[in-house]
Design a protein around this motif. Structure first.
Motif, PDB file in Angstrom:
ATOM      1  N   LEU A  68      14.683  -2.591   1.135  1.00 27.48           N
ATOM      2  CA  LEU A  68      15.345  -3.886   1.247  1.00 27.48           C
ATOM      3  C   LEU A  68      15.084  -4.747   0.016  1.00 27.48           C
ATOM      4  N   SER A  69      13.896  -4.637  -0.541  1.00 28.93           N
ATOM      5  CA  SER A  69      13.607  -5.413  -1.751  1.00 28.93           C
ATOM      6  C   SER A  69      14.516  -4.987  -2.883  1.00 28.93           C
ATOM      7  N   THR A  70      14.840  -3.683  -2.924  1.00 33.56           N
ATOM      8  CA  THR A  70      15.771  -3.171  -3.939  1.00 33.56           C
ATOM      9  C   THR A  70      17.176  -3.702  -3.689  1.00 33.56           C
ATOM     10  N   GLU A  71      17.598  -3.666  -2.426  1.00 32.98           N
ATOM     11  CA  GLU A  71      18.937  -4.136  -2.068  1.00 32.98           C
ATOM     12  C   GLU A  71      19.106  -5.623  -2.379  1.00 32.98           C
ATOM     13  N   LEU A  72      18.040  -6.381  -2.187  1.00 38.40           N
ATOM     14  CA  LEU A  72      18.112  -7.831  -2.369  1.00 38.40           C
ATOM     15  C   LEU A  72      17.684  -8.281  -3.760  1.00 38.40           C
ATOM     16  N   GLY A  73      17.219  -7.335  -4.582  1.00 42.84           N
ATOM     17  CA  GLY A  73      16.823  -7.669  -5.939  1.00 42.84           C
ATOM     18  C   GLY A  73      15.606  -8.567  -6.013  1.00 42.84           C
ATOM     19  N   THR A  74      14.626  -8.284  -5.170  1.00 40.29           N
ATOM     20  CA  THR A  74      13.412  -9.106  -5.162  1.00 40.29           C
ATOM     21  C   THR A  74      12.194  -8.207  -4.979  1.00 40.29           C
ATOM     22  N   GLY A  75      11.025  -8.755  -5.129  1.00 32.94           N
ATOM     23  CA  GLY A  75       9.813  -7.986  -4.940  1.00 32.94           C
ATOM     24  C   GLY A  75       9.542  -7.742  -3.462  1.00 32.94           C
ATOM     25  N   THR A  76       8.918  -6.609  -3.157  1.00 32.40           N
ATOM     26  CA  THR A  76       8.626  -6.272  -1.763  1.00 32.40           C
ATOM     27  C   THR A  76       7.779  -7.333  -1.081  1.00 32.40           C
ATOM     28  N   MET A  77       6.792  -7.861  -1.784  1.00 31.32           N
ATOM     29  CA  MET A  77       5.900  -8.848  -1.194  1.00 31.32           C
ATOM     30  C   MET A  77       6.630 -10.133  -0.825  1.00 31.32           C
ATOM     31  N   SER A  78       7.744 -10.401  -1.509  1.00 28.21           N
ATOM     32  CA  SER A  78       8.513 -11.608  -1.192  1.00 28.21           C
ATOM     33  C   SER A  78       9.075 -11.538   0.224  1.00 28.21           C
ATOM     34  N   LEU A  79       9.419 -10.321   0.679  1.00 28.23           N
ATOM     35  CA  LEU A  79       9.991 -10.162   2.014  1.00 28.23           C
ATOM     36  C   LEU A  79       8.983 -10.501   3.099  1.00 28.23           C
ATOM     37  N   TYR A  80       7.725 -10.206   2.824  1.00 30.40           N
ATOM     38  CA  TYR A  80       6.688 -10.446   3.830  1.00 30.40           C
ATOM     39  C   TYR A  80       6.441 -11.935   4.061  1.00 30.40           C
ATOM     40  N   ARG A  81       6.982 -12.770   3.204  1.00 29.59           N
ATOM     41  CA  ARG A  81       6.883 -14.204   3.422  1.00 29.59           C
ATOM     42  C   ARG A  81       7.812 -14.640   4.550  1.00 29.59           C
ATOM     43  N   TYR A  82       8.782 -13.774   4.887  1.00 27.06           N
ATOM     44  CA  TYR A  82       9.770 -14.100   5.906  1.00 27.06           C
ATOM     45  C   TYR A  82       9.586 -13.297   7.189  1.00 27.06           C
ATOM     46  N   VAL A  83       9.192 -12.047   7.073  1.00 32.47           N
ATOM     47  CA  VAL A  83       9.035 -11.189   8.244  1.00 32.47           C
ATOM     48  C   VAL A  83       7.812 -10.293   8.028  1.00 32.47           C
ATOM     49  N   PRO A  84       6.938 -10.147   9.049  1.00 31.41           N
ATOM     50  CA  PRO A  84       5.683  -9.409   8.879  1.00 31.41           C
ATOM     51  C   PRO A  84       5.855  -7.936   8.521  1.00 31.41           C
ATOM     52  N   GLY A  85       6.891  -7.279   9.045  1.00 35.90           N
ATOM     53  CA  GLY A  85       7.060  -5.870   8.773  1.00 35.90           C
ATOM     54  C   GLY A  85       8.277  -5.303   9.482  1.00 35.90           C
ATOM     55  N   LYS A  86       8.408  -3.971   9.455  1.00 32.56           N
ATOM     56  CA  LYS A  86       9.592  -3.337  10.003  1.00 32.56           C
ATOM     57  C   LYS A  86       9.694  -3.489  11.516  1.00 32.56           C
ATOM     58  N   ALA A  87       8.574  -3.479  12.205  1.00 31.22           N
ATOM     59  CA  ALA A  87       8.614  -3.590  13.664  1.00 31.22           C
ATOM     60  C   ALA A  87       9.227  -4.921  14.095  1.00 31.22           C
ATOM     61  N   GLU A  88       8.790  -5.997  13.462  1.00 33.07           N
ATOM     62  CA  GLU A  88       9.357  -7.309  13.784  1.00 33.07           C
ATOM     63  C   GLU A  88      10.801  -7.418  13.291  1.00 33.07           C
ATOM     64  N   LEU A  89      11.079  -6.813  12.151  1.00 35.09           N
ATOM     65  CA  LEU A  89      12.443  -6.816  11.619  1.00 35.09           C
ATOM     66  C   LEU A  89      13.392  -6.119  12.584  1.00 35.09           C
ATOM     67  N   LEU A  90      12.919  -5.059  13.219  1.00 38.65           N
ATOM     68  CA  LEU A  90      13.744  -4.339  14.182  1.00 38.65           C
ATOM     69  C   LEU A  90      14.140  -5.247  15.349  1.00 38.65           C
ATOM     70  N   ASP A  91      13.211  -6.064  15.812  1.00 36.46           N
ATOM     71  CA  ASP A  91      13.528  -7.005  16.891  1.00 36.46           C
ATOM     72  C   ASP A  91      14.646  -7.954  16.472  1.00 36.46           C
ATOM     73  N   LEU A  92      14.595  -8.415  15.230  1.00 36.54           N
ATOM     74  CA  LEU A  92      15.617  -9.337  14.725  1.00 36.54           C
ATOM     75  C   LEU A  92      16.962  -8.630  14.540  1.00 36.54           C
TER      76      LEU A  92
END
Length: 315
Positions: A68-92
């Protein structure tokens, strides 16, 4: 082991397997939002949208924070500022796709237990007839599974309930209320319909996956077995199978429509049975009520007669 005590799949395909409190905060908009970040314009909405797009195109296993960081053109760690991980992302992701309107759809599409389309559109109303609600429920869920086949890979036994899930259940129950069944039975109707749709959809999805994995079409697969099957039919060991008509396994037969019509017919029989039982059970009660009313009338008459007699005696 997840924080709720459940065991999550290694690829995060079990809903509710992450930080439930955090998932609920994100679903209901009560969590803290990042106040700053290295990527202007990055948002939870964009992350979820990108995750769904990857899952639709390549399957759920292709979804990762790195991808997702590649798709969005951002660093991987930036994503964790919004969602803790894949398990929580799956709920969303699940709540998002269960709440999106279908292309060209104009009416209510209830599916219940979190499985609904158009759930974020409160102006939609369920069909007046519960049969139409069951039909819409089944067809909408089937279309949702066609658009997002990865839904069939998710263990939804412990779904984290977000706005779309609850709205879908609310609309479904509203559409089924006129059946006159008990509340647990209404949930049973929803579970039965969803299980039927998932079974049909999973068979189709598995067939398509088999073609991709083997490179053999359905026709080629069965053509390879034809000589052996023909000898088996001629052996006399399978008389029932040998007597079947040539169109028995025709792809033209609509198993979905056939099954759905039978489900609705079964529900109709149950509703009719309950209606008759209700009328019979209610008859004695009404007779008893009429008897009580007659008794009260007679008591009043006797009291009136006694008063008249006592008055006459005094005179």
């Amino acid at each position: 082991m997840a924080k709720d005590g459940s065991t999550a799949a290694t690829d995060g395909t079990t809903t509710g397997s992450g930080d439930i409190a955090r998932s609920l905060e994100l679903l209901w908009g009560t969590g803290d939002r990042p106040s700053r970040g290295p990527k202007p314009g990055l948002s939870l909405d964009r992350i979820v949208t990108a995750a769904i797009a990857v899952a639709d195109a390549e399957g759920l296993t292709a979804v990762s924070m790195r991808r997702l960081s590649t798709e969005l053109g951002t660093g991987t760690m930036s994503l964790y500022r919004y969602v803790p991980g894949k398990a929580e992302l799956l709920d969303l992701m699940l709540d998002r796709v269960l709440g999106e309107p279908l292309p060209g759809a104009t009416g209510h599409h209830p599916t219940g237990t979190g499985r609904t389309a158009g759930a974020d559109h409160p102006s939609e109303a369920p069909p007046a007839d519960w049969r139409a609600s069951v039909d819409a429920m089944a067809r909408t869920y089937r279309e949702n599974l066609r658009r997002h086949p990865w839904l069939l890979k998710i263990n939804q036994a412990r779904t984290v309930l977000g706005p779309s899930a609850l709205r879908g259940l609310e609309l479904s129950l509203t559409g089924l209320r006129s059946m006159g069944l008990r509340d647990p039975e209404l949930i049973g109707v929803i579970v039965t319909v969803n299980s039927f749709v998932e079974g049909i959809a999973r068979t189709r999805a598995d067939a398509a996956e088999a073609v991709r994995e083997t490179g053999l079409s359905d026709e080629e697969f069965w053509d390879n077995q034809r000589p052996y099957l023909e000898r088996a039919m001629l052996s006399g060991a399978y008389p029932m199978m040998a007597s079947l008509s040539e169109d028995t396994f025709s792809a033209e037969f609509d198993h979905f429509d056939f099954g759905l019509r039978r489900l609705i017919a079964g529900f109709e029989a149950l509703v009719a049975e309950r209606t008759v039982a209700g009328a019979v059970d209610g008859a004695p009660a009404r007779a008893e009520e009429r008897g009580e009313e007659r008794g009260e009338d007679r008591a009043e008459e006797r009291a009136a007669e006694g008063t008249t007699e006592r008055t006459a005696a005094r005179k």
